[in-house]
Design a protein around this motif. Sequence first.
Motif, short mmCIF file in Angstrom:
data_model
loop_
_atom_site.label_atom_id
_atom_site.label_comp_id
_atom_site.label_asym_id
_atom_site.label_seq_id
_atom_site.Cartn_x
_atom_site.Cartn_y
_atom_site.Cartn_z
N ASN A 158 13.20 -44.56 8.12
CA ASN A 158 13.13 -45.98 7.82
C ASN A 158 11.83 -46.39 7.15
O ASN A 158 11.76 -47.37 6.42
CB ASN A 158 13.29 -46.81 9.10
CG ASN A 158 14.73 -46.87 9.57
OD1 ASN A 158 15.64 -47.07 8.78
ND2 ASN A 158 14.95 -46.69 10.88
N THR A 159 10.76 -45.62 7.41
CA THR A 159 9.41 -46.02 6.97
C THR A 159 8.90 -45.05 5.92
O THR A 159 8.01 -44.26 6.15
CB THR A 159 8.47 -46.07 8.19
OG1 THR A 159 9.11 -46.72 9.28
CG2 THR A 159 7.19 -46.81 7.86
N GLY A 160 9.49 -45.12 4.74
CA GLY A 160 9.08 -44.27 3.63
C GLY A 160 10.11 -43.27 3.20
O GLY A 160 10.14 -42.84 2.05
N VAL A 164 7.85 -39.69 2.08
CA VAL A 164 6.74 -39.85 3.03
C VAL A 164 6.84 -38.81 4.14
O VAL A 164 5.82 -38.29 4.62
CB VAL A 164 6.71 -41.28 3.59
CG1 VAL A 164 5.62 -41.43 4.65
CG2 VAL A 164 6.46 -42.28 2.46
N ILE A 165 8.05 -38.49 4.56
CA ILE A 165 8.23 -37.44 5.57
C ILE A 165 7.62 -36.13 5.07
O ILE A 165 6.89 -35.45 5.80
CB ILE A 165 9.73 -37.24 5.90
CG1 ILE A 165 10.25 -38.44 6.70
CG2 ILE A 165 9.95 -35.94 6.67
CD1 ILE A 165 11.75 -38.41 6.93
N THR A 166 7.90 -35.77 3.82
CA THR A 166 7.46 -34.48 3.28
C THR A 166 5.98 -34.48 2.90
O THR A 166 5.19 -33.68 3.42
CB THR A 166 8.29 -34.13 2.03
OG1 THR A 166 9.68 -34.13 2.37
CG2 THR A 166 7.90 -32.76 1.50
N GLU A 180 12.36 -39.26 -2.87
CA GLU A 180 13.15 -40.44 -2.47
C GLU A 180 12.35 -41.32 -1.50
O GLU A 180 11.91 -40.87 -0.43
CB GLU A 180 14.45 -39.99 -1.80
CG GLU A 180 15.36 -41.14 -1.40
CD GLU A 180 16.05 -41.83 -2.57
OE1 GLU A 180 16.61 -42.91 -2.37
OE2 GLU A 180 16.02 -41.26 -3.69
N PHE A 181 12.18 -42.58 -1.87
CA PHE A 181 11.44 -43.53 -1.03
C PHE A 181 12.42 -44.53 -0.43
O PHE A 181 13.24 -45.10 -1.13
CB PHE A 181 10.39 -44.26 -1.86
CG PHE A 181 9.60 -45.29 -1.09
CD1 PHE A 181 8.60 -44.91 -0.22
CD2 PHE A 181 9.89 -46.65 -1.23
CE1 PHE A 181 7.87 -45.86 0.50
CE2 PHE A 181 9.17 -47.61 -0.52
CZ PHE A 181 8.16 -47.21 0.35
#
Length: 517
Positions: A63-65, A69-71, A221-222
Amino acid sequence: MTDDAIESGQSGPSGLSDEERLAQLGYTQVLARRMSAFSNYAVSFTIISVLSGCLTLYLFGMNTGGPAVITWGWVAVGLMTLFVGLAMAEICSAYPTSAGLYFWAHRLAPPRTAAAWAWFTGWFNVLGQVAVTAGIDFGAASFLGAYLNLQFDFEVTPGRTILLFAGILVLHGLLNTFGVRIVALLNSVSVWWHVVGVAVIVGALTFAPDQHQSASFVFGEFVNNTGWGSGVYVVLIGLLMAQYTFTGYDASAHMTEETHDASTAGPKGIVQSIWTSWIAGFVLLLGFTFAIQSYDGALSSPTGAPPAQILLDALGATAGKLLLLVVIGAQLFCGMASVTANSRMIYAFSRDGALPFSHVWHTVSPRTRTPVAAVWLAAGGALVLGLPYLINVTAYAAVTSIAVIGLYIAYVIPTLLRLRKGEEFERGPWHLGRWSRAIGLVAVAWVGVITVLFMLPQVSPVTWETFNYAPVAVLVVLGSAATWWFASARHWFLNPDHERTLAREAARANAPEPVDP
């Protein structure tokens, strides 16, 4: 780094046994030294637990990025965490005691303010340790609820999740009370459980699904489902997923009084647990993110745990549930080790009288030579931090924020003081050589950034159901500690000549001799 960057030759007090060095630091050997260097590393690696931290906050990351952002957040945060861990490890080598961070602060601060630095460092450490235990076992409860939902159509509700959470805490309390040798064995098993578990899960997610997401999706992907309009803001608060995972490695320091060759095994445990987790976590996150079959389907999963839904969608019901059990097992290992390390911090801090009813919390079982009362305070405190989940939907993210803020402030204070001390710092046998100052400066700057970030609101609009209560918890603890400090503790805490300290030492000297179980 070059060979002279991290030197391992003797440069501090040399030729001393672990017990003699501990006595030189002002403490008597009470806890049993049973742990090898590998066992010490295993505790920190188990508490970092990529199968716990990465996956329990995977929903937050989605949900947040989103995938980007996870990677990339994992890559960046892992690097910054390594700087923090290297700076801590150098100090750990010089002062190998279970008191850990607050003792380091006391030794490194100017004499006039040393006790104050130690006092507040210790309180932040206690807050962070309890919050980490809460975050780990709450995450395990959530995933256990997801498995029960799949296997037995168990309806996942906040109340039932809290009951599972309490049950897991009781289990970990009992293991740390009665199964001391079992805990040591399980910590070693846990390392291989995590390594093999990550390999099996990622292998299955790589080869079994008929289709995978593209590299552009995984790395670019954001996604913003927070309600905030600023993409930069979302990226920054999205770093919480990775930073929360990289917590708890101070356990290697807190276990040094139970570790052989503590002045080298402790610092190596800190650093090795970080870089091995960095690699394992990156592989794990890539495996899950590439294997997403339906992003929206994973987000809205009836299990409440997107990683569980990803396993089911990619591998089918049977294989998905089996691998979910592997994840839950890792989380249970992680929580058990967290209670162990947390209790040692509580034991050490109360040994110096710094907690209410300290005379209770620093008692050691004559049979097992472990701080049993501290074990149950760790479990009980974690339960209290998790209870707001009954009324606050963002409570889990808040608990993880508290863990990061509390621990990292405690982590970096000794580093800041070590920088101020400069060449007067007496190094231990494991140190950073000429890289010490540069690494310390990066560590301090990074902790300053994340301390601000993770106190900020995570969801918009901000309501009673969604506000981030991390600043409230931090301010309550800080305010209470400050009040006690100015009202009383500044007169006696770590003051060897005060009557309270003398009375504690006399009571400890007259205690019955512990025996090895």
